[in-house]
Motif scaffolding. Structure first.
Motif, short mmCIF file in Angstrom:
data_model
loop_
_atom_site.label_atom_id
_atom_site.label_comp_id
_atom_site.label_asym_id
_atom_site.label_seq_id
_atom_site.Cartn_x
_atom_site.Cartn_y
_atom_site.Cartn_z
N PRO A 27 0.92 -1.40 -0.03
CA PRO A 27 -0.07 -0.02 0.04
C PRO A 27 0.84 1.39 -0.07
O PRO A 27 2.21 1.13 0.39
N THR A 41 2.59 4.64 1.22
CA THR A 41 2.94 5.25 2.47
C THR A 41 2.38 6.63 2.74
O THR A 41 1.93 7.14 1.79
N ARG A 42 2.42 6.86 3.76
CA ARG A 42 1.84 8.42 4.32
C ARG A 42 2.66 9.41 3.57
O ARG A 42 2.12 10.26 2.91
N ARG A 99 -10.71 -4.01 2.80
CA ARG A 99 -10.79 -5.34 2.88
C ARG A 99 -12.40 -5.72 3.33
O ARG A 99 -13.00 -4.66 3.66
N HIS A 136 -7.12 5.32 -1.35
CA HIS A 136 -6.77 3.82 -0.49
C HIS A 136 -7.51 3.88 0.75
O HIS A 136 -7.42 5.04 1.39
N THR A 149 -8.49 2.63 4.67
CA THR A 149 -7.98 2.01 5.71
C THR A 149 -8.89 1.66 6.94
O THR A 149 -8.70 1.25 7.83
N ILE A 166 -11.02 -10.63 -1.55
CA ILE A 166 -11.06 -10.43 0.09
C ILE A 166 -10.16 -9.17 0.37
O ILE A 166 -10.83 -8.66 1.24
N ASP A 167 -9.10 -8.75 -0.19
CA ASP A 167 -8.33 -7.81 0.43
C ASP A 167 -8.26 -6.41 -0.40
O ASP A 167 -7.64 -5.58 0.11
N GLU A 189 -6.81 -5.81 -3.18
CA GLU A 189 -5.38 -5.38 -3.62
C GLU A 189 -5.58 -5.11 -4.82
O GLU A 189 -6.20 -5.90 -5.86
#
Lengths: 857, 136
Positions: free
Chosen positions: A19, A21-22, A221, A555, A557, A595-596, A598
């Protein structure tokens, strides 16, 4: 050459950091670049202008048309209900004659169920789902447009029949022999018109399931999905298992109506009970198919009202999945009075009580969320609160009716009418209206009136209870459903009059709501972007409206990114997430793993077109002409529909892209073309075939149903389908399957010539199989008895599928010859192999039934 | 995985969970058991009462046996799901965060709850077998 160890072609995989990064997300996008990207994106997603507007396929347009059309059909069906109430207001009323009255209640029920309740779910989901998932569009926009035009044509045809005094009139569940014997086109209009719409429903279900599984934003997810998506997944699955039995039933029913094949005629071995089973295996899950998506709307509104995350997310998932399953174990509770053994009734009574548990769990989860939160009482919540109250009351009478002894007494009385309206108003109508109030700013970028909304609510809520509460009493007093009038002196006058007055109040409430919807809102100031302060992705929409759905695909989370992730909206808007640009000018969305979530692929989605309209019109002809026994035009129309669909597929799907992969933003490179289980098309075929297999299973259920219910099935002296020819047919289909799968492998390993030869031979073998099957059943007379009729029905089913299989093989062969299908770009071959796996299984079962099983039983 | 959206869980198993592609199907395993049990009960009683293939009492006792098997299977799956949920060791009930471990345990939690409702459904279906007799 076959035995050479071939080298598979290299296929690109996702490359780059994931994924993000910040630091990557915080990197600013230069102002100039942003403007250029936005302009390109806007151009790619631009809606067609002028009269071409109607060629749009974008989910926002199609979803709006779909919703408005379903809502219009609901108003029409409501008018029919008003006429019913007008007729029943006083005893011995002569306003509506008996036959008209039969048409009114049949159409009221059928239209509310088939033209409103199920389609509005599809409509709202098409409209909302991409927003909820941060996608640009649903994966198959043209399919949903095709579904919409089918729905419009079918709906106008079915509902229009009421204007010509030709509407179906045997009740919304069309029981034979009443419906089979009924003269005039009414029953055919019901069977063919609604089958046509069911096909559209299944198309929408496929679209929505694939949407939820494959088009979620990266990082979302399964434990982060909005609850609405969980419900869509469950309901889509239910449609796949509930609608096909009805389609199989319609198929048998129409064969009886048109060609006198005696499936439901006891004199020739048929059994009307088979229809009741097939109808209610559809009919009861149907109730939950309309209930779950509506309660899903509540699951989106409640956290916003409470201004906190939902409590018991897993419990609500349990509730959706559990209700979805249990709802398939209830169908016999519509058939308690048909003389089944008490123990059998007991199983279904038990399941009917068990379904209360998951249904209750979600309501308690909502209440707990509200108790734990700081409630901001917004208008949609008023509707949800009313819905929960009414639904709970309907649920309580449901518990009573699930008990067989009570049902024996209340069966076919107004008590049932009261119960079902309590569940449907509370479980469907009010939550949907709540959803319209809640999502209106998302859909139209305008607000509905708070004042009018409250008035409409109280009118509908009070009017509803005035109308339907007395019906419990009327029913217990013995008033049967569906009577067009009643004599004086039975004590039914007052409650009926009250119900009719209440109906007028409901109508007034809907008039207020309708006015609120259609009144001009041009002078309204620009609305807030997130007027309810919700936490889910759809409120990252653009105000004023943009067609691209999401400026960049985020993205994710957390479950509530707008609440939890600082700077989230800003990143979406500046294009700091995925696919912020459309350099090739193509419409694109992101496909992720199941599932995730990606990132897997950049999916090119389709653009406005008229081919869907042509396909829908011709497909409509194939269903509508047979209503009037015009079979030649029907066949021509069907062939034209196939041609239109082939043209549509050939010109706009699965062409080799200009490059293997592209930059998806944030340093990630994704493939543009994949085949097999990574692709959305493969999933769509998989899901469609699951529904198709269910329909076939329903046919075989019919075979075993006759065998169980009748002492003499197959009749001892019956003529069977030729054993040798059935074996030959089986061999032909098996060869067709094996060669197709072999062709896929050959092609994958760059043996293109072998693959082409395999496909051509496969088509030939399949054609041989069809011929053998026709020869096998030709001596049997399907009108003489139900046994040959069932064998014929199986043969028709198998041959029709085999013909479809041949078209697919030839389509891929042509694709290979014209450079559409190559060893690297072979999605079509993967998809048709999947069809062939399913078909092979059903062909084996059918041949086993027609050959050995029929002789041994 | 570089995303650090929350503090590590108390006993986080610091390993990657595979994509668990089969786990959505696993969610449906216990309700499917309930469904197959219901269909088996309905079909067997029909075959005994309508087709008279075998005595109804034999069917009834056989089905009670099937109920025990079905419940046993559901309990076993349920126990596996509890282990996956891992609540007994962590005490963490909900999994609203975005890591592979959250998803893994969430699926365990959901499967646990679904196993419970499937078990209740199967017990309900068994009640008529215990309380009623014959083909009336």
């Amino acid at each position: 050459m076959i035995f050479r160890k071939p080298t598979p072609i290299r296929r690109p995989a996702p490359e780059g950091p994931y994924p993000p990064t910040r630091a990557m997300l915080d990197e600013p996008v230069p102002e100039r670049l942003r403007a250029v990207q936005a302009a390109r994106l806007r151009k790619a997603w631009e809606s067609p202008k002028g009269w071409r507007y109607w060629s749009a396929v974008n989910n926002t347009e199609v979803g709006k048309w779909y919703t408005v059309t379903a809502f219009f059909f609901m108003l029409c069906a409501g008018l029919l209900a008003l006429l019913i109430r007008l007729q029943l207001a006083v005893p011995e009323n002569e306003l509506v004659p008996a036959d008209r009255f039969n048409q009114l209640f049949t159409m009221h029920g059928s239209a509310m169920m088939f033209l409103f309740a199920v389609p509005i779910f599809e409509a709202i989901s098409i409209l909302l789902l991409p927003g909820l998932l941060g996608a640009r569009d649903i994966p198959f926009p043209r399919l949903s447009a095709f579904g919409y035009w089918c729905f419009l044509i079918g709906g106008v045809f079915v509902l229009g029949s009421v204007l010509f005094d030709a509407a179906p009139r045997a009740g919304w569940f069309m029981y034979p022999p009443l419906a089979t014997e009924d003269e005039g086109p009414g029953s055919d209009i019901w069977l063919l018109g609604l089958s046509f719409i069911e096909v559209a429903s299944i198309a929408a279900a496929v679209e929505l399931i694939v949407g939820v599984l494959k088009c979620r934003p990266p990082g979302m997810r399964v434990n982060l999905m909005p609850l609405y998506a969980w419900y869509v997944l469950v309901v889509g699955g239910m449609i796949l298992f509930a609608f096909p039995p009805l389609i199989a039933g319609d198929f048998l029913f129409e064969l009886e109506r048109s060609f006198d094949w005696p499936f439901f005629d006891p004199e020739r071995g048929g059994d009307p009970m088979l229809w009741q089973h097939l109808f209610w295996i559809f009919g009861h899950p149907e109730v939950y198919i309309v209930f779950l998506p509506s309660i899903a709307i509540a699951a989106m509104i409640v956290p916003t009202v409470a201004q906190r995350p939902i409590l018991g997310y897993s419990w609500i998932v349990l509730s959706a999945v559990g209700t979805g399953f249990l709802s398939f174990g209830l169908w016999v509770h519509h058939m308690y009075t048909t003389g089944l053994p008490a123990m059998s009734l007991g199983f279904f009574s038990a399941a009917s009580e068990a379904v209360v548990i998951p249904t209750g769990v979600q309501i308690f989860a909502f209440l707990a969320t509200l108790i734990a939160g700081r409630i901001r009482m917004i208008l949609p919540m008023l509707w949800i609160a009313g819905a929960l109250a009414i639904f709970t009351a309907g649920g309580l009478t449901g518990i009573m009716l699930a008990l067989a002894p009570f049902d024996f007494q209340a069966h076919d009385t107004y008590f049932i009418v009261a119960h079902l309206h309590y569940t449907l108003f509370g479980g469907m109508v009010l939550p949907v209206i709540a959803g319209i109030y809640y999502f209106y700013p998302f859909i139209t970028k305008k607000m509905l009136s708070e004042r009018l909304g409250r008035r409409a609510f109280w009118l509908i809520f009070i009017g509803f209870n005035i109308t339907f509460l007395p019906m419990h009493y009327t029913g217990l007093m013995g008033m049967p459903r569906r009577v067009f009038t009643y004599p004086e002196g039975l004590g039914w006058e007052i409650p009926n009059l009250i119900s009719s007055l209440g109906a007028a109040v409901i109508a007034a409430g809907f008039a207020v709501f309708l006015w609120d919807l259609i009144r001009s809102k041009g002078d309204q100031p620009q609305i807030e972007r997130n007027p309810w302060n919700a936490g889910t992705l759809e409120w990252a929409h653009d105000v004023p409206e943009e067609n691209w759905g999401m400026r960049s695909i985020p993205h994710v989370t957390t479950r509530y990114p707008l609440w939890d992730t600082p700077g989230f909206l800003d990143r979406v808007d500046t294009g700091r997430f995925y696919l912020p640009d459309a350099p090739e000018g193509r419409r694109e969305t992101l496909v992720t793993s199941v599932i995730d979530a990606e990132p897997v692929l950049v999916q090119r989605v389709n653009t406005p077109t008229w081919i869907t309209h042509l396909a829908a019109i011709f497909a409509g002809g194939a269903f509508i002409f047979p209503t009037f026994h015009l079979y030649t035009p029907a066949i021509v129309s069907g062939l034209l529909a196939v041609a239109a669909i082939l043209w549509w597929l050939w010109t706009s799907t699965a062409w080799p892209p200009e490059a293997d992969s592209k930059d998806a933003g944030l340093g990630l490179r994704l493939p543009i073309y994949v085949s097999g289980p990574d692709s959305v098309g493969w999933w769509a075929v998989w899901i469609t075939m699951l529904g198709d297999a269910t329909a076939f299973a329903s046919l075989t259920f019919g075979f075993f149903f006759y065998w169980t219910a009748q002492p003499d099935f197959p009749p001892s002296e019956a003529l069977h389908a030729g054993a040798g020819t059935v074996g030959l047919a089986c061999a032909g289909f098996a060869a067709g399957w094996a060669l197709t799968v072999a062709a896929r492998q050959m092609n994958r390993h760059a043996c293109v010539g072998m693959a082409r030869a395999g496909l051509a031979l496969a088509a030939l073998a399949t054609a041989g199989g069809i011929a053998a099957m026709i020869v096998a059943v030709r001596p049997l007379d399907p009108t003489s008895h139900v046994y040959p009729a069932v064998i014929w029905a199986l043969a028709v089913w198998i041959c029709a599928h085999a013909a479809t299989g041949i078209i697919m093989q030839l389509y891929c062969l042509a694709g290979s010859l014209f450079g559409k299908l190559t060893p690297r770009y072979d999605a079509d071959l993967w998809n048709i192999s999947l069809f062939w796996h399913f078909f092979m299984l059903s062909a084996l079962v059918a041949c086993a039934l027609m050959g050995p099983a029929a002789r041994m039983l | 995985m570089t995303n650090q959206e929350h503090e590590p869980l108390p006993d986080e198993e610091r390993r990657e969970f595979s994509a668990e592609t089969g786990s959505l199907w696993r969610l449906t395993l216990t309700p499917l058991t309930w469904a197959m049990h219901l269909v088996l009960c309905y079909a067997t009683i029909s075959l005994a009462c309508a087709r008279q293939l075998f005595p109804v009492e034999v069917a009834r006792l056989g089905l009670i046996g099937a109920s025990v098997l079905a419940l046993g299977f559901i309990c076993w799956q349920g126990w596996r799901a509890v282990r996956q949920w891992n609540v007994l060791t962590t005490g963490v009930l909900t999994h609203p965060n975005g890591k592979a471990e959250d998803r893994h345990r969430f699926l365990g939690h959901a499967a646990t709850l679904i196993a419970v409702i499937s078990a209740i459904g199967t017990v309900y279906t068994t009640l008529p077998l215990l309380l009623l007799e014959g083909c009336r």
